[in-house]
Design an enzyme around this catalytic site. Structure first.
Site, PDB file in Angstrom:
ATOM      1  N   VAL A  93      -3.903  -6.102  -5.990  1.00 27.91           N
ATOM      2  CA  VAL A  93      -4.706  -7.237  -4.984  1.00 27.91           C
ATOM      3  C   VAL A  93      -5.969  -7.604  -5.670  1.00 27.91           C
ATOM      4  CG1 VAL A  93      -3.479  -6.524  -3.098  1.00 27.91           C
ATOM      5  CG2 VAL A  93      -5.425  -5.304  -3.387  1.00 27.91           C
ATOM      6  N   ILE A 113      -5.608  11.677   7.734  1.00 27.82           N
ATOM      7  CA  ILE A 113      -4.449  12.242   7.399  1.00 27.82           C
ATOM      8  C   ILE A 113      -4.438  12.417   5.860  1.00 27.82           C
ATOM      9  CG2 ILE A 113      -1.953  11.356   7.247  1.00 27.82           C
ATOM     10  CD1 ILE A 113      -2.426   9.190   9.358  1.00 27.82           C
ATOM     11  N   ARG A 114      -3.866  13.567   5.468  1.00 23.32           N
ATOM     12  CA  ARG A 114      -3.841  14.088   4.147  1.00 23.32           C
ATOM     13  C   ARG A 114      -3.025  13.127   3.384  1.00 23.32           C
ATOM     14  NH1 ARG A 114      -3.664  20.471   5.527  1.00 23.32           N
ATOM     15  NH2 ARG A 114      -2.265  19.739   6.708  1.00 23.32           N
ATOM     16  N   THR A 115      -3.609  12.171   2.544  1.00 20.02           N
ATOM     17  CA  THR A 115      -3.105  11.195   1.955  1.00 20.02           C
ATOM     18  C   THR A 115      -3.817  11.114   0.395  1.00 20.02           C
ATOM     19  OG1 THR A 115      -4.493   9.366   2.440  1.00 20.02           O
ATOM     20  CG2 THR A 115      -2.126   9.683   3.592  1.00 20.02           C
ATOM     21  N   GLY A 161       0.640  -1.262   0.002  1.00 18.45           N
ATOM     22  CA  GLY A 161      -0.094  -0.059  -0.124  1.00 18.45           C
ATOM     23  C   GLY A 161       1.034   1.295  -0.016  1.00 18.45           C
ATOM     24  N   TYR A 193     -18.191   9.464   3.510  1.00 22.59           N
ATOM     25  CA  TYR A 193     -17.507   8.204   3.736  1.00 22.59           C
ATOM     26  C   TYR A 193     -18.088   6.908   3.065  1.00 22.59           C
ATOM     27  CZ  TYR A 193     -13.227   5.491   5.392  1.00 22.59           C
ATOM     28  OH  TYR A 193     -12.125   4.761   5.608  1.00 22.59           O
ATOM     29  N   ALA A 205      -5.481   8.652  -1.143  1.00 19.76           N
ATOM     30  CA  ALA A 205      -6.684   8.029  -0.744  1.00 19.76           C
ATOM     31  C   ALA A 205      -7.721   8.756  -0.095  1.00 19.76           C
ATOM     32  CB  ALA A 205      -6.476   6.757  -0.051  1.00 19.76           C
ATOM     33  N   LYS A 238     -14.998  -0.471   5.817  1.00 22.04           N
ATOM     34  CA  LYS A 238     -14.110  -0.764   7.143  1.00 22.04           C
ATOM     35  C   LYS A 238     -14.877  -1.705   8.031  1.00 22.04           C
ATOM     36  CE  LYS A 238     -10.596   1.879   5.774  1.00 22.04           C
ATOM     37  NZ  LYS A 238      -9.308   1.091   5.092  1.00 22.04           N
ATOM     38  N   SER A 285       1.821   8.404   2.081  1.00 27.30           N
ATOM     39  CA  SER A 285       1.111   7.297   2.567  1.00 27.30           C
ATOM     40  C   SER A 285       1.457   6.694   4.048  1.00 27.30           C
ATOM     41  CB  SER A 285       1.475   6.093   1.513  1.00 27.30           C
ATOM     42  OG  SER A 285       1.221   6.383   0.222  1.00 27.30           O
TER      43      SER A 285
HETATM   44  P1  NAD Z   1      -2.669   6.214   0.003  1.00 31.06           P
HETATM   45  O1  NAD Z   1      -3.600   6.379  -1.169  1.00 31.06           O
HETATM   46  O2  NAD Z   1      -1.411   6.867   0.016  1.00 31.06           O
HETATM   47  O3  NAD Z   1      -2.776   4.453   0.241  1.00 31.06           O
HETATM   48  C1  NAD Z   1      -3.751   3.626  -0.352  1.00 31.06           C
HETATM   49  C2  NAD Z   1      -3.046   2.555  -0.871  1.00 31.06           C
HETATM   50  O4  NAD Z   1      -3.963   1.614  -1.657  1.00 31.06           O
HETATM   51  C3  NAD Z   1      -2.267   3.091  -2.291  1.00 31.06           C
HETATM   52  O5  NAD Z   1      -0.872   2.811  -2.357  1.00 31.06           O
HETATM   53  C4  NAD Z   1      -2.844   2.228  -3.422  1.00 31.06           C
HETATM   54  O6  NAD Z   1      -2.028   2.130  -4.570  1.00 31.06           O
HETATM   55  C5  NAD Z   1      -3.281   1.060  -2.978  1.00 31.06           C
HETATM   56  N1  NAD Z   1      -4.334   0.408  -3.769  1.00 31.06           N
HETATM   57  C6  NAD Z   1      -5.453   0.956  -4.234  1.00 31.06           C
HETATM   58  N2  NAD Z   1      -5.913  -0.276  -5.141  1.00 31.06           N
HETATM   59  C7  NAD Z   1      -5.017  -1.241  -5.078  1.00 31.06           C
HETATM   60  C8  NAD Z   1      -4.883  -2.472  -5.636  1.00 31.06           C
HETATM   61  N3  NAD Z   1      -5.785  -2.856  -6.513  1.00 31.06           N
HETATM   62  N4  NAD Z   1      -3.977  -3.351  -5.310  1.00 31.06           N
HETATM   63  C9  NAD Z   1      -3.058  -2.868  -4.661  1.00 31.06           C
HETATM   64  N5  NAD Z   1      -2.725  -1.827  -4.019  1.00 31.06           N
HETATM   65  C10 NAD Z   1      -4.046  -0.845  -4.021  1.00 31.06           C
HETATM   66  O7  NAD Z   1      -3.716   6.475   1.486  1.00 31.06           O
HETATM   67  P2  NAD Z   1      -3.598   6.132   2.792  1.00 31.06           P
HETATM   68  O8  NAD Z   1      -4.515   7.076   3.704  1.00 31.06           O
HETATM   69  O9  NAD Z   1      -2.161   5.879   3.381  1.00 31.06           O
HETATM   70  O10 NAD Z   1      -4.231   4.709   2.978  1.00 31.06           O
HETATM   71  C11 NAD Z   1      -3.866   3.635   3.304  1.00 31.06           C
HETATM   72  C12 NAD Z   1      -4.966   2.822   4.016  1.00 31.06           C
HETATM   73  O11 NAD Z   1      -5.243   3.776   5.608  1.00 31.06           O
HETATM   74  C13 NAD Z   1      -6.365   2.742   3.493  1.00 31.06           C
HETATM   75  O12 NAD Z   1      -6.684   1.468   4.015  1.00 31.06           O
HETATM   76  C14 NAD Z   1      -7.345   3.761   4.176  1.00 31.06           C
HETATM   77  O13 NAD Z   1      -8.613   3.411   4.150  1.00 31.06           O
HETATM   78  C15 NAD Z   1      -6.596   3.887   5.634  1.00 31.06           C
HETATM   79  N6  NAD Z   1      -6.995   5.126   6.440  1.00 31.06           N
HETATM   80  C16 NAD Z   1      -6.550   6.346   5.967  1.00 31.06           C
HETATM   81  C17 NAD Z   1      -6.916   7.555   6.594  1.00 31.06           C
HETATM   82  C18 NAD Z   1      -6.587   8.848   6.226  1.00 31.06           C
HETATM   83  O14 NAD Z   1      -7.190   9.771   6.486  1.00 31.06           O
HETATM   84  N7  NAD Z   1      -5.581   9.107   5.383  1.00 31.06           N
HETATM   85  C19 NAD Z   1      -7.508   7.330   7.797  1.00 31.06           C
HETATM   86  C20 NAD Z   1      -8.054   6.244   8.490  1.00 31.06           C
HETATM   87  C21 NAD Z   1      -7.609   4.824   7.665  1.00 31.06           C
END
Ligand code: NAD
Length: 264
Positions: free
Chosen positions: A65, A191-193, A13, A155, A195, A162, A19
């Site tokens: 995936v 978190i500012r990412t 990921g 969301y 996604a 989730k 990220s």
């Molecule tokens: P991110 O965009 O950096 O990471 C998401 C990742 O999912 C990316 O690397 C993307 O390439 C990968 N992905 C998507 N489709 C895919 C596929 N088909 N095969 C393989 N990889 C795939 O954003 P993030 O915020 O770091 O997200 C990581 C996790 O954290 C996610 O599950 C997200 O829901 C969760 N999360 C994020 C936050 C937030 O506010 N950023 C808060 C809570 C949970």
């Protein structure tokens, strides 16, 4: 000696240096883990390879995936490279932008399936594929969000996904427990990412978060990394099936406290 010295850790990921997976990777490297990265596809390679080089990561493999074949292929390559795996981090989520605004009841069948497949099933599929090479004491970890238990407007489908991811964490903790393998999740504040930016209204959600959270502060990918070190190290030897909130306490509040500002 670091808390993860001697452990082989594979992180799925990583998209860029924003990220959560990158925060986890940096913390794992600091604690002495031997790292491997997997990323979604060609488009990300040019961002992921330089990050891998920064931490001297020798195993960098593509895996979409949504494909059982690609999951099997990356597990086979990991077996060749590492022998055994001690830590597997699933930091992956995806839903079509259409499913992340407006009313949840408008979610399409295809959009529902896609979000569940990429954001939930992939954790199960990865766990199964890696099971033969997980060493005793191994830890699996995923990332979730509070929108699983309370309604976070826009969301939508990701909240439902989730909820299923958290339930999958508990079921897998039960399945793997007798083998000494633990399965946990971190529920991170916004978190500012990349996604996160896909969720309509994220900027306001991010801005308002600190007003409600007891600690009056947003959280960072680095905070998630440090919590991940704990959950994946021997410090958490008998912690499994848990959802650990890394959210400045946001989830304990029913409403913002008007009596106190950040200064108290
Ligand atoms: P991110 O965009 O950096 O990471 C998401 C990742 O999912 C990316 O690397 C993307 O390439 C990968 N992905 C998507 N489709 C895919 C596929 N088909 N095969 C393989 N990889 C795939 O954003 P993030 O915020 O770091 O997200 C990581 C996790 O954290 C996610 O599950 C997200 O829901 C969760 N999360 C994020 C936050 C937030 O506010 N950023 C808060 C809570 C949970």
């Amino acid at each position: 000696m670091g808390l993860l010295t001697g452990k082989n850790a594979l992180i799925f990921g990583l998209a860029n240096d924003k990220s959560i997976a990158w925060g986890i990777a940096q913390a794992f490297a600091r604690e002495g883990a031997n790292l491997g990265f997997s990323y979604a596809g060609d488009a990300l390679e040019k961002r992921v390879r330089p990050l891998a080089a920064q931490l001297n990561v020798g195993f960098v493999e593509q895996c979409d995936v949504s494909s059982d074949e690609q999951i099997a292929a990356v597990a086979a390559k990991a077996a060749d490279h590492f022998g055994g795996v001690d830590i597997l981090v699933h930091s992956i989520g995806f839903a079509n932008k259409d499913e992340l605004s407006g009313f949840f009841y408008n979610t399409s069948r295809a959009g529902f399936h896609l979000a569940m497949d990429i954001s939930v099933y992939s954790f199960v599929g990865l766990a199964r594929a890696f099971q033969p090479i997980l060493r005793p004491g191994a830890a699996l970890l995923t990332l979730t969000y509070y929108g699983s238990v309370k309604v976070a407007p826009n969301y939508n489908m990701m909240g439902v996904a989730k909820a299923a991811l958290e339930a999958s964490t508990r079921y897998m903790a039960s399945d793997f427990g007798p083998s000494g393998i633990r399965v946990n999740a971190i529920s991170a504040g916004p978190i500012r990412t990349l996604a996160a930016m896909g969720v309509t209204g994220f900027r306001d959600m991010y801005k308002n978060f600190a007003d409600m959270a007891p600690m009056r502060e947003n959280v960072t990918a680095e905070d998630c990394g440090n919590a991940a070190v704990y959950l994946c190290s021997n410090m958490a030897a008998h912690v499994t099936g848990e959802i650990l909130y890394v959210d400045s306490g946001y989830n304990i509040m029913a409403s913002a406290d008007p009596r106190t500002s950040k200064e108290g």
